[in-house]
Design an enzyme around this catalytic site. Structure first.
Site, PDB file in Angstrom:
ATOM      1  CG  ASP A  33      -6.308  -2.784  -3.823  1.00  0.00           C
ATOM      2  OD1 ASP A  33      -7.066  -2.158  -3.061  1.00  0.00           O
ATOM      3  OD2 ASP A  33      -5.074  -2.645  -3.828  1.00  0.00           O
ATOM      4  CG  HIS A  72      -5.508  -2.279  -0.075  1.00  0.00           C
ATOM      5  ND1 HIS A  72      -4.763  -1.881  -1.168  1.00  0.00           N
ATOM      6  CD2 HIS A  72      -4.995  -1.605   0.991  1.00  0.00           C
ATOM      7  CE1 HIS A  72      -3.845  -0.999  -0.784  1.00  0.00           C
ATOM      8  NE2 HIS A  72      -3.962  -0.821   0.521  1.00  0.00           N
ATOM      9  CB  SER A  74      -0.966  -0.044   1.185  1.00  0.00           C
ATOM     10  OG  SER A  74      -1.929   0.979   1.086  1.00  0.00           O
TER      11      SER A  74
END
Length: 565
Positions: A456, A494, A221
């Site tokens: 995601d 994610h 991320s």
């Protein structure tokens, strides 16, 4: 039915020397903190001079250096991600806490933590952060994508370290507020990770009498953006880098995320039951297209062409949870459409791609999966954002206020990028890890692995795909194949839930860096989040643009799928 476990370094917690040998680590295994590790650790408290740091910087002060005992594995019932539920077994080590002084007295210091194992394999792993950071990364957790039954890097003999990126979250303040200070923003963008890396190397030199032979950076991320930033800005500093689901085109993401939130105001907001409706319709249209009805959209690119949200529109005069009104159908189209920047962005980027498909209603361990977490939330969007709103609305609108407009009071629904063109250009140069020229990183022998999760909704997987394709266009396929790989994981959200998502990327990266063995035959596994972390299904990990097509046999086995176009 037994699923063969992928071979990887370790599986049980071994004594340090035995573990290093089991991992096939090259080099000596007897470097350590000496006969009196307590004294060796305590002696690390001397400051690290600014001359040891490769950027203009204040000195690094060591707040404490303490030998801490080993701790046992623990698993929590809930957490923001499957991996976050696991507190791995940690060996005894020297824990060093410190801070790097700012140049601007108004800027916060950069906090850091370095963990030095008693038996060192002459290598290190820097952990990336997440979100807007503001929390000190300990370097004790599983690395991104790691199998749950895998020892941590520290347990494998690596020095590990992390930072808060140069600011601490403050109760009652938005997490973006630090960006009003220029030095704090530059630290968050790139400088803190470089400075902490250099301080960690100085501490390794001091503790063990030599610098590390190999240095790795692993992030997911925001940490994935940091990982790519290291390859682009500081190509001489790391031998191997792993970037998972990176928020790579950062400026485009914040603007696109805000746009997506605005699309759900008024009649455009989708209730949780309607999110489930879309999810079910997507599965009905695309799930079995790969040959296996397993609730995973294995070929999301084809599914984007196959599924039209207009198919769920309400009949005239009707409404309710079993259909979408015109504004809701348009909101879904907006999510899957590119945001085109009206002002120039760094490295010639002109837009942020639309999001993917599948996993819309992925169940969350807490609040980090699917549309309900990232896009629609569980209540209609509000100004200012509420905790029940989508995270992307909270993140994006705050970024526009504090990073670009630098006006915490601005109503982002009336924000026009054209009015802040100069500021957008400046922040884009700082934050966007989109430079396709990785020639210097390749020339020093660096290796880079990327992994995108195709379900995601925190960021678009197509942003990372476009970056990879820009590197290929800039450097040529043959050159890129020598040092870089991009993998995609269908159905994974994610944070790593929804489908098989775990693979030993540190082991694969070290094999490539240190033994010249390029990754081959990697598998993703999905595991129970409790010991012994049983594997419940597996898939081949395919390089982009390939995807796993079912070829027959047990659909829980990776061998029943083939990476195909």
């Amino acid at each position: 039915m037994a699923i063969p476990k992928t071979k990887f370094c370790g599986g049980a917690m071994l004594a340090a020397a035995a573990l290093l040998a089991a991992c096939g680590t090259t080099g000596p295994t007897n470097l350590g903190l000496g006969a009196n590790p307590v004294a060796t650790c305590a002696a690390l408290v001397a400051p690290v001079a600014p001359t040891a740091i490769g950027l203009p910087s204040g000195a690094a002060t060591i707040d404490s250096a303490t030998l801490v005992p080993a701790t046992a594995l623990a698993v929590a019932e809930r957490g923001p991600s499957p991996a976050a539920r696991i507190t791995p077994a940690i060996p005894a080590h020297c824990k060093v806490l410190g801070r790097i002084a700012p140049l601007d007295a108004a800027a916060p210091p950069i906090l850091f933590r370095v963990n030095l194992p008693l038996a060192w394999n002459e290598r290190s792993v820097q952990y990336g952060g997440g979100g807007f950071n503001g929390t000190l990364i300990t370097g004790l957790a599983l690395v991104p994508a790691a199998r749950f039954d895998q020892p941590t890097p520290l347990a494998q003999g690596y020095v590990t370290y992390g930072t808060d990126s140069g600011h601490q979250n403050v109760a009652g303040q938005p997490p973006q507020a630090f960006a009003l200070n220029d030095e704090a923003l530059a630290n968050f963008a790139h400088a803190s990770y470089k400075k902490v890396r250099d301080v960690a190397v100085a501490l390794m030199q001091r503790a063990y009498g030599q610098a590390p032979q190999k240095l790795y950076f692993m992030g997911s991320s925001e940490g994935g953006r940091e990982a790519l930033t290291m390859a682009q800005r500081y190509p001489q500093d790391f031998d191997g880098i792993f970037s998972r689901v990176p928020v790579i085109n950062w400026t485009g993401l914040q603007h696109a995320g805000t746009r997506n939130g605005i699309a759900t105001f008024g009649e455009g907001w989708l209730r949780p039951a309607q999110v489930q409706l879309v999810h079910n319709a997507v599965l009905a249209s695309c799930d079995a297209a790969d040959g296996a009805a397993d609730r995973i959209v294995s070929n999301p690119v084809a599914c984007l062409q196959r599924f039209d949200p207009a198919s769920l529109r309400c009949a005239a005069g009707t409404s309710g949870d079993n259909c979408l009104n015109d504004a809701q159908a348009q909101a879904v189209r907006t999510l899957r459409s590119p945001w085109r920047s009206p002002v120039p962005l760094a490295n010639g980027v002109t837009e942020y791609p639309g999001w993917g498909i599948g996993g819309e209603a992925t169940p969350a361990f807490a609040s980090m999966g699917g549309w309900n977490a990232w896009w629609t939330g569980t209540s209609a969007p509000a100004v200012p954002p509420q905790p029940s709103n989508g995270i992307a609305w909270f993140y994006g609108s705050g970024a526009l206020q504090y990073f670009y407009a630098r006006n915490p009071s601005i109503d982002v629904r009336s924000y026009r990028a054209e009015d802040f063109a100069a500021r957008i250009a400046a922040v884009s140069q700082l934050m966007d890890s989109t430079n396709p020229d990785l020639g210097a990183f390749q020339a020093r022998g660096g290796r880079l692995l990327m992994l995108e999760h195709m379900a995601d909704y925190a960021q678009s997987p197509f942003a990372g795909i476009r970056y990879y394709e820009s590197v290929v266009a800039r450097m040529g396929r043959d050159n890129v194949d020598r040092f870089m790989r991009l993998y995609t994981a269908p159905g994974v959200d994610h944070v790593g839930s929804g489908a098989p998502a775990n693979v030993d990327m540190l082991g694969a990266l070290a094999d490539w860096v240190e033994r010249g063995r390029a990754p081959s035959g990697l598998q993703l596994v999905e595991q129970e989040v409790q010991p012994p972390f049983k594997v419940v299904r597996a898939r081949p990990l395919c390089e982009w643009p390939l995807w796993p097509r079912y070829t027959g046999g047990d659909a829980l086995q990776a061998a029943s799928f083939q990476c195909s176009r």
